[in-house]
Write a protein that holds these residues in place. Structure first.
Motif, PDB file in Angstrom:
ATOM      1  N   SER A  69      -6.546  48.814  -2.527  1.00  0.00           N
ATOM      2  CA  SER A  69      -6.105  50.203  -2.625  1.00  0.00           C
ATOM      3  C   SER A  69      -6.461  50.978  -1.354  1.00  0.00           C
ATOM      4  O   SER A  69      -5.638  51.735  -0.828  1.00  0.00           O
ATOM      5  CB  SER A  69      -6.746  50.857  -3.843  1.00  0.00           C
ATOM      6  OG  SER A  69      -6.329  52.180  -3.968  1.00  0.00           O
ATOM      7  N   LYS A  95       1.361  45.813  -8.647  1.00  0.00           N
ATOM      8  CA  LYS A  95       1.460  47.152  -9.226  1.00  0.00           C
ATOM      9  C   LYS A  95       0.950  48.211  -8.243  1.00  0.00           C
ATOM     10  O   LYS A  95       1.592  49.257  -8.048  1.00  0.00           O
ATOM     11  CB  LYS A  95       0.625  47.167 -10.520  1.00  0.00           C
ATOM     12  CG  LYS A  95       0.679  48.423 -11.318  1.00  0.00           C
ATOM     13  CD  LYS A  95      -0.121  48.210 -12.592  1.00  0.00           C
ATOM     14  CE  LYS A  95      -0.367  49.493 -13.312  1.00  0.00           C
ATOM     15  NZ  LYS A  95      -1.176  49.307 -14.524  1.00  0.00           N
ATOM     16  N   ARG A  98       3.458  48.507  -5.286  1.00  0.00           N
ATOM     17  CA  ARG A  98       4.662  49.265  -5.669  1.00  0.00           C
ATOM     18  C   ARG A  98       4.371  50.762  -5.748  1.00  0.00           C
ATOM     19  O   ARG A  98       5.181  51.593  -5.339  1.00  0.00           O
ATOM     20  CB  ARG A  98       5.217  48.746  -6.999  1.00  0.00           C
ATOM     21  CG  ARG A  98       5.956  47.435  -6.878  1.00  0.00           C
ATOM     22  CD  ARG A  98       6.750  47.111  -8.136  1.00  0.00           C
ATOM     23  NE  ARG A  98       5.915  47.002  -9.322  1.00  0.00           N
ATOM     24  CZ  ARG A  98       5.329  45.897  -9.743  1.00  0.00           C
ATOM     25  NH1 ARG A  98       5.473  44.775  -9.070  1.00  0.00           N
ATOM     26  NH2 ARG A  98       4.608  45.897 -10.841  1.00  0.00           N
ATOM     27  N   ALA A  99       3.189  51.099  -6.274  1.00  0.00           N
ATOM     28  CA  ALA A  99       2.806  52.522  -6.343  1.00  0.00           C
ATOM     29  C   ALA A  99       2.680  53.111  -4.938  1.00  0.00           C
ATOM     30  O   ALA A  99       3.098  54.250  -4.696  1.00  0.00           O
ATOM     31  CB  ALA A  99       1.491  52.668  -7.106  1.00  0.00           C
ATOM     32  N   ARG A 102       6.175  53.691  -3.599  1.00  0.00           N
ATOM     33  CA  ARG A 102       6.770  54.896  -4.193  1.00  0.00           C
ATOM     34  C   ARG A 102       6.175  56.157  -3.583  1.00  0.00           C
ATOM     35  O   ARG A 102       6.891  57.110  -3.288  1.00  0.00           O
ATOM     36  CB  ARG A 102       6.548  54.891  -5.715  1.00  0.00           C
ATOM     37  CG  ARG A 102       7.476  53.974  -6.470  1.00  0.00           C
ATOM     38  CD  ARG A 102       7.419  54.236  -7.968  1.00  0.00           C
ATOM     39  NE  ARG A 102       6.092  54.018  -8.534  1.00  0.00           N
ATOM     40  CZ  ARG A 102       5.627  52.851  -8.978  1.00  0.00           C
ATOM     41  NH1 ARG A 102       6.390  51.779  -8.925  1.00  0.00           N
ATOM     42  NH2 ARG A 102       4.416  52.766  -9.493  1.00  0.00           N
ATOM     43  N   LYS A 103       4.868  56.155  -3.381  1.00  0.00           N
ATOM     44  CA  LYS A 103       4.199  57.320  -2.799  1.00  0.00           C
ATOM     45  C   LYS A 103       4.705  57.577  -1.383  1.00  0.00           C
ATOM     46  O   LYS A 103       5.016  58.717  -1.015  1.00  0.00           O
ATOM     47  CB  LYS A 103       2.688  57.089  -2.784  1.00  0.00           C
ATOM     48  CG  LYS A 103       1.891  58.227  -2.216  1.00  0.00           C
ATOM     49  CD  LYS A 103       0.413  57.915  -2.227  1.00  0.00           C
ATOM     50  CE  LYS A 103      -0.359  59.000  -1.522  1.00  0.00           C
ATOM     51  NZ  LYS A 103      -1.771  58.637  -1.351  1.00  0.00           N
TER      52      LYS A 103
END
Length: 122
Positions: A69, A95, A98-99, A102-103
């Motif tokens: 992260s 996951k 992908r987040a 998108r951000k």
């Protein structure tokens, strides 16, 4: 065999069959309860033995996801994130990636919208 009365013989045979049926049912119940008891006990024992290991693996996975992260926050290129996504094998890693994609796309859209608003106001 000692009696000659047919009705009495029928009642005796019927009682013998009933006793045999009851004995068979008791044996089946005892066998079933032993099976279930053995399965539950061994499963419970496996859980006790594997708990520290599974706990450690989960903690390691959480640490790896936290590091990923932090790494994803530093990446500002969607193509680079897409490459990481294709290389990732774990669901949780994918996951997170992908987040992050998108951000980043939302930020690009917001920047483009702001730039469009600035140009239109001139």
């Amino acid at each position: 065999e000692s009696t000659l009365d047919l009705t009495e013989r029928r009642r005796i045979r019927s009682a013998i069959r009933e006793l045999q049926r009851q004995e068979l049912e008791r044996d089946e119940e005892a066998l079933a309860s032993k099976r279930f008891r053995a399965e539950r006990g061994s499963h419970r024992q496996d859980n006790k033995e594997n708990w520290p290991r599974s706990q450690r693996l989960e903690e390691e996975q959480q640490a790896a996801l936290a590091a990923l992260s932090r790494q994803l926050e530093a990446i500002t290129d969607v193509e680079e994130l897409t490459k990481l996504l294709r290389a990732a094998g774990e669901y949780e890693e994918r996951k997170l990636i992908r987040a992050a994609i998108r951000k980043l796309r939302a930020e690009e859209i917001e920047a483009a919208t702001l730039a469009g608003n600035v140009q239109s106001s001139r």
